[in-house]
Design a protein around this motif. Structure first.
Motif, PDB file in Angstrom:
ATOM      1  N   ALA A  10       0.843  -1.209   0.000  1.00  0.00           N
ATOM      2  CA  ALA A  10       0.000   0.000   0.000  1.00  0.00           C
ATOM      3  C   ALA A  10       0.874   1.254   0.000  1.00  0.00           C
ATOM      4  O   ALA A  10       0.575   2.222  -0.716  1.00  0.00           O
ATOM      5  N   PHE A  11       1.949   1.241   0.775  1.00  0.00           N
ATOM      6  CA  PHE A  11       2.857   2.389   0.781  1.00  0.00           C
ATOM      7  C   PHE A  11       3.557   2.539  -0.571  1.00  0.00           C
ATOM      8  O   PHE A  11       3.762   3.664  -1.046  1.00  0.00           O
ATOM      9  N   LEU A  12       3.909   1.430  -1.218  1.00  0.00           N
ATOM     10  CA  LEU A  12       4.518   1.501  -2.549  1.00  0.00           C
ATOM     11  C   LEU A  12       3.521   2.043  -3.571  1.00  0.00           C
ATOM     12  O   LEU A  12       3.894   2.817  -4.462  1.00  0.00           O
ATOM     13  N   PHE A  13       2.262   1.664  -3.437  1.00  0.00           N
ATOM     14  CA  PHE A  13       1.233   2.201  -4.318  1.00  0.00           C
ATOM     15  C   PHE A  13       1.108   3.716  -4.125  1.00  0.00           C
ATOM     16  O   PHE A  13       1.028   4.473  -5.097  1.00  0.00           O
ATOM     17  N   LEU A  14       1.124   4.160  -2.884  1.00  0.00           N
ATOM     18  CA  LEU A  14       1.070   5.601  -2.599  1.00  0.00           C
ATOM     19  C   LEU A  14       2.300   6.319  -3.149  1.00  0.00           C
ATOM     20  O   LEU A  14       2.201   7.450  -3.631  1.00  0.00           O
ATOM     21  N   LEU A  15       3.460   5.659  -3.094  1.00  0.00           N
ATOM     22  CA  LEU A  15       4.675   6.229  -3.691  1.00  0.00           C
ATOM     23  C   LEU A  15       4.469   6.413  -5.187  1.00  0.00           C
ATOM     24  O   LEU A  15       4.851   7.447  -5.744  1.00  0.00           O
ATOM     25  N   GLY A  16       3.852   5.436  -5.834  1.00  0.00           N
ATOM     26  CA  GLY A  16       3.574   5.552  -7.258  1.00  0.00           C
ATOM     27  C   GLY A  16       2.660   6.734  -7.559  1.00  0.00           C
ATOM     28  O   GLY A  16       2.890   7.473  -8.522  1.00  0.00           O
ATOM     29  N   ILE A  17       1.650   6.933  -6.732  1.00  0.00           N
ATOM     30  CA  ILE A  17       0.752   8.082  -6.914  1.00  0.00           C
ATOM     31  C   ILE A  17       1.522   9.391  -6.744  1.00  0.00           C
ATOM     32  O   ILE A  17       1.352  10.334  -7.519  1.00  0.00           O
ATOM     33  N   TYR A  18       2.389   9.432  -5.736  1.00  0.00           N
ATOM     34  CA  TYR A  18       3.188  10.645  -5.519  1.00  0.00           C
ATOM     35  C   TYR A  18       4.093  10.924  -6.720  1.00  0.00           C
ATOM     36  O   TYR A  18       4.155  12.053  -7.215  1.00  0.00           O
ATOM     37  N   LEU A  19       4.796   9.888  -7.192  1.00  0.00           N
ATOM     38  CA  LEU A  19       5.689  10.084  -8.340  1.00  0.00           C
ATOM     39  C   LEU A  19       4.903  10.510  -9.577  1.00  0.00           C
ATOM     40  O   LEU A  19       5.361  11.344 -10.359  1.00  0.00           O
ATOM     41  N   PHE A  20       3.704   9.951  -9.742  1.00  0.00           N
ATOM     42  CA  PHE A  20       2.853  10.373 -10.852  1.00  0.00           C
ATOM     43  C   PHE A  20       2.508  11.856 -10.729  1.00  0.00           C
ATOM     44  O   PHE A  20       2.490  12.575 -11.732  1.00  0.00           O
ATOM     45  N   SER A  21       2.256  12.330  -9.510  1.00  0.00           N
ATOM     46  CA  SER A  21       1.875  13.735  -9.312  1.00  0.00           C
ATOM     47  C   SER A  21       2.977  14.699  -9.741  1.00  0.00           C
ATOM     48  O   SER A  21       2.713  15.873  -9.986  1.00  0.00           O
ATOM     49  N   LEU A  22       4.203  14.205  -9.837  1.00  0.00           N
ATOM     50  CA  LEU A  22       5.326  15.041 -10.264  1.00  0.00           C
ATOM     51  C   LEU A  22       5.441  15.149 -11.783  1.00  0.00           C
ATOM     52  O   LEU A  22       6.215  15.963 -12.286  1.00  0.00           O
ATOM     53  N   LEU A  23       4.686  14.345 -12.496  1.00  0.00           N
ATOM     54  CA  LEU A  23       4.738  14.334 -13.955  1.00  0.00           C
ATOM     55  C   LEU A  23       3.768  15.363 -14.535  1.00  0.00           C
ATOM     56  O   LEU A  23       2.811  15.761 -13.880  1.00  0.00           O
ATOM     57  N   PRO A  24       3.993  15.755 -15.782  1.00  0.00           N
ATOM     58  CA  PRO A  24       3.140  16.783 -16.404  1.00  0.00           C
ATOM     59  C   PRO A  24       1.868  16.228 -17.041  1.00  0.00           C
ATOM     60  O   PRO A  24       1.461  16.643 -18.123  1.00  0.00           O
ATOM     61  N   TYR A  25       1.212  15.270 -16.378  1.00  0.00           N
ATOM     62  CA  TYR A  25      -0.013  14.676 -16.911  1.00  0.00           C
ATOM     63  C   TYR A  25      -1.182  15.007 -15.987  1.00  0.00           C
ATOM     64  O   TYR A  25      -1.017  15.129 -14.785  1.00  0.00           O
ATOM     65  N   SER A  26      -2.372  15.098 -16.581  1.00  0.00           N
ATOM     66  CA  SER A  26      -3.577  15.330 -15.791  1.00  0.00           C
ATOM     67  C   SER A  26      -3.805  14.149 -14.859  1.00  0.00           C
ATOM     68  O   SER A  26      -3.458  13.008 -15.185  1.00  0.00           O
ATOM     69  N   TRP A  27      -4.428  14.410 -13.711  1.00  0.00           N
ATOM     70  CA  TRP A  27      -4.627  13.385 -12.686  1.00  0.00           C
ATOM     71  C   TRP A  27      -5.393  12.180 -13.204  1.00  0.00           C
ATOM     72  O   TRP A  27      -5.175  11.065 -12.766  1.00  0.00           O
ATOM     73  N   TRP A  28      -6.324  12.383 -14.149  1.00  0.00           N
ATOM     74  CA  TRP A  28      -7.186  11.291 -14.600  1.00  0.00           C
ATOM     75  C   TRP A  28      -6.434  10.225 -15.400  1.00  0.00           C
ATOM     76  O   TRP A  28      -6.944   9.117 -15.580  1.00  0.00           O
ATOM     77  N   TRP A  29      -5.216  10.531 -15.853  1.00  0.00           N
ATOM     78  CA  TRP A  29      -4.438   9.525 -16.571  1.00  0.00           C
ATOM     79  C   TRP A  29      -4.090   8.338 -15.673  1.00  0.00           C
ATOM     80  O   TRP A  29      -4.037   7.197 -16.141  1.00  0.00           O
TER      81      TRP A  29
END
Length: 116
Positions: A10-29
């Motif tokens: 679960a913490f690794l999944f949250l890490l993935g969400i955090y790393l995604f938030s640093l990318l220039p893509y809309s959240w819905w991707w």
């Protein structure tokens, strides 16, 4: 022990969400793409051996990390995105007890047999 592994995933999944938030893509991707690695299950049409190989390629956390790092090194957000999706999907699957597959069949994983 299973609860501890699920918490870690679960913490690794949250890490993935955090790393995604640093990318220039809309959240819905992220939710739109999170299930795409399951395309690896198509290999099971050709039998358990090929199915296990294709499934494991699309669910290998190390490949996700490697793609993310390559995307970071070469400044390619699309590679980072693919890596994060593979990484996050693998963590999500393992939270639910789906692990890497053995050639014996879809229900035989490195986390134990699915459904038992």
């Amino acid at each position: 022990m299973k609860a501890l592994i699920k918490l870690e995933e679960a913490f690794l999944f949250l890490l993935g969400i955090y790393l995604f938030s640093l990318l220039p893509y809309s959240w819905w991707w992220f939710p739109a793409l999170i299930l795409t690695p399951d395309i690896g299950m198509v290999g099971y049409v050709s039998g358990n051996r090929i199915g296990a190989v294709t499934y494991n390629i699309f669910h290998h956390r190390g490949l996700g990390v490697l793609l993310y790092l390559a995307g970071s090194f070469f400044a390619q957000p699309i590679l980072q995105l693919i890596g994060i999706i593979l990484f996050s999907h693998s963590a999500m699957d393992r939270i639910f007890g789906y692990g890497l597959k053995y050639k014996k069949g879809f229900t035989h994983t490195h986390l134990g047999e699915i459904g038992k």
